[in-house]
Design an enzyme around this catalytic site. Structure first.
Site, PDB file in Angstrom:
ATOM      1  N   ASN A 124     -59.377  74.839 -12.594  1.00  0.00           N
ATOM      2  CA  ASN A 124     -60.574  75.460 -12.744  1.00  0.00           C
ATOM      3  C   ASN A 124     -60.629  77.115 -12.269  1.00  0.00           C
ATOM      4  OD1 ASN A 124     -60.288  75.714 -10.040  1.00  0.00           O
ATOM      5  ND2 ASN A 124     -62.161  74.667  -9.127  1.00  0.00           N
TER       6      ASN A 124
ATOM      7  N   HIS B 276     -59.198  78.521  -9.726  1.00  0.00           N
ATOM      8  CA  HIS B 276     -58.952  78.985  -8.319  1.00  0.00           C
ATOM      9  C   HIS B 276     -57.725  79.595  -7.845  1.00  0.00           C
ATOM     10  CE1 HIS B 276     -57.861  74.833  -6.912  1.00  0.00           C
ATOM     11  NE2 HIS B 276     -56.938  75.392  -6.572  1.00  0.00           N
TER      12      HIS B 276
HETATM   13  C1  GLP Z   1     -53.948  73.992  -4.925  1.00  0.00           C
HETATM   14  C2  GLP Z   1     -53.707  75.204  -3.823  1.00  0.00           C
HETATM   15  C3  GLP Z   1     -53.514  76.413  -4.936  1.00  0.00           C
HETATM   16  C4  GLP Z   1     -52.634  76.038  -5.907  1.00  0.00           C
HETATM   17  C5  GLP Z   1     -53.324  75.287  -7.043  1.00  0.00           C
HETATM   18  C6  GLP Z   1     -52.288  74.737  -8.133  1.00  0.00           C
HETATM   19  O1  GLP Z   1     -55.110  73.353  -4.816  1.00  0.00           O
HETATM   20  N1  GLP Z   1     -54.777  75.471  -2.971  1.00  0.00           N
HETATM   21  O2  GLP Z   1     -52.878  77.454  -4.075  1.00  0.00           O
HETATM   22  O3  GLP Z   1     -52.109  77.044  -6.704  1.00  0.00           O
HETATM   23  O4  GLP Z   1     -54.019  74.160  -6.296  1.00  0.00           O
HETATM   24  O5  GLP Z   1     -51.810  73.480  -7.755  1.00  0.00           O
HETATM   25  P1  GLP Z   1     -50.756  73.085  -8.612  1.00  0.00           P
HETATM   26  O6  GLP Z   1     -49.465  74.258  -8.581  1.00  0.00           O
HETATM   27  O7  GLP Z   1     -50.262  71.728  -7.923  1.00  0.00           O
HETATM   28  O8  GLP Z   1     -51.246  72.959 -10.185  1.00  0.00           O
END
Ligand code: GLP
Length: 251
Positions: free
Chosen positions: A136, A138
């Site tokens: 999303n 973030h």
């Molecule tokens: C999580 C963390 C983030 C991370 C993101 C992506 O919720 N809070 O810091 O970058 O989601 O995660 P992933 O790398 O597993 O796709």
């Protein structure tokens, strides 16, 4: 913004590890801003390998993590403190006293947030902030919102994030609803940002963060305000980049 298009997740990790390793080799007491999630795991594995080969020394390195779940203490297997120890810290010669992750079980959460920002300032801010990105958009746990929050804060996770992150828990009900995260000032205070992404699931977020308007609806778009950003992403993650900005050569 420098965008590096790679072919595979392995290549993404190798490029990222070489950037971070280069920094640590050059500056023994570097301050690294670190991220959790599946994206940086390969990078950590390669940095561990470089350490085991005697090419890196982490004894003076300091690290500041982006975020932590509220309600999980550092021993909980899904806490970000535990993640960092399991996937990185316990395999290198870093002093755990030099590693900072927000305390998700602090009695006074507001105080914890203020102290975390002060800690970052006392460390002289990060030399490099490693970032992943949520589906999303973030970064850290700065969820899409009506405004950017500058300081470290406690945030209610969106249903989307809870659903996506539930893969690490036994059930979605076990995913904490709240998290602590560095705010945008903390993230942007790093001297260099390094954003990693791979896979189709990240295509929309990467298009918005790198090429869309700067808006708190896509929190990652804030990186466009930083003067030194490197994005390393694979073809799939870059597949929704506008044609004019396509960083990947056509097949
Ligand atoms: C999580 C963390 C983030 C991370 C993101 C992506 O919720 N809070 O810091 O970058 O989601 O995660 P992933 O790398 O597993 O796709």
């Amino acid at each position: 913004m420098k965008i590096i298009c790679v072919e595979t997740e392995e290549e993404m990790s190798a490029r990222a590890a070489s950037l971070i390793g280069g920094l640590v080799a050059e500056k023994k007491d570097a301050v690294l801003g670190l991220a959790t999630g599946s994206t940086p795991m390969g990078t950590y594995a390669l940095l561990i390998r470089m350490y085991l080969e005697g090419r890196l020394d982490f004894s003076k390195v300091r690290t500041v993590n982006l975020d932590e779940y509220v309600g999980l203490d550092g021993h909980h297997p899904q806490s970000y403190r535990a993640f960092m120890e399991e996937h990185f810290f316990q395999h290198i010669n870093i002093s755990l006293a030099n590693t900072y992750v927000p305390n998700g079980v602090a009695e006074d959460i507001d105080h914890e947030c203020r102290s975390y920002d002060e800690r970052l300032e006392r460390l002289g801010f990060c030399d490099l902030q490693l970032l992943g990105i949520g589906e999303n958009g973030h970064i850290g746990f700065n969820e899409p919102a009506g405004h950017f929050t500058p300081e470290c804060h406690c945030i209610e996770l969106t249903e989307n994030t809870i659903a996506v992150n539930s893969r690490f828990f036994d059930s979605p009900e076990e995913v904490p609803r709240l998290a602590l995260t560095l705010g945008m000032r903390g993230i942007l205070s790093a001297r260099r940002l390094l954003l990693l992404a791979f896979g189709k699931k990240k295509a929309k977020a990467i298009a918005g963060a790198c090429f869309g308007p700067v808006t708190p609806r896509v929190p990652g778009s804030v990186i466009q305000l930083h003067p030194d950003v490197t994005v390393i992403a694979d073809r799939e993650a870059l597949s929704m980049a506008p044609q004019a900005n396509q960083p990947c050569a056509p097949n």
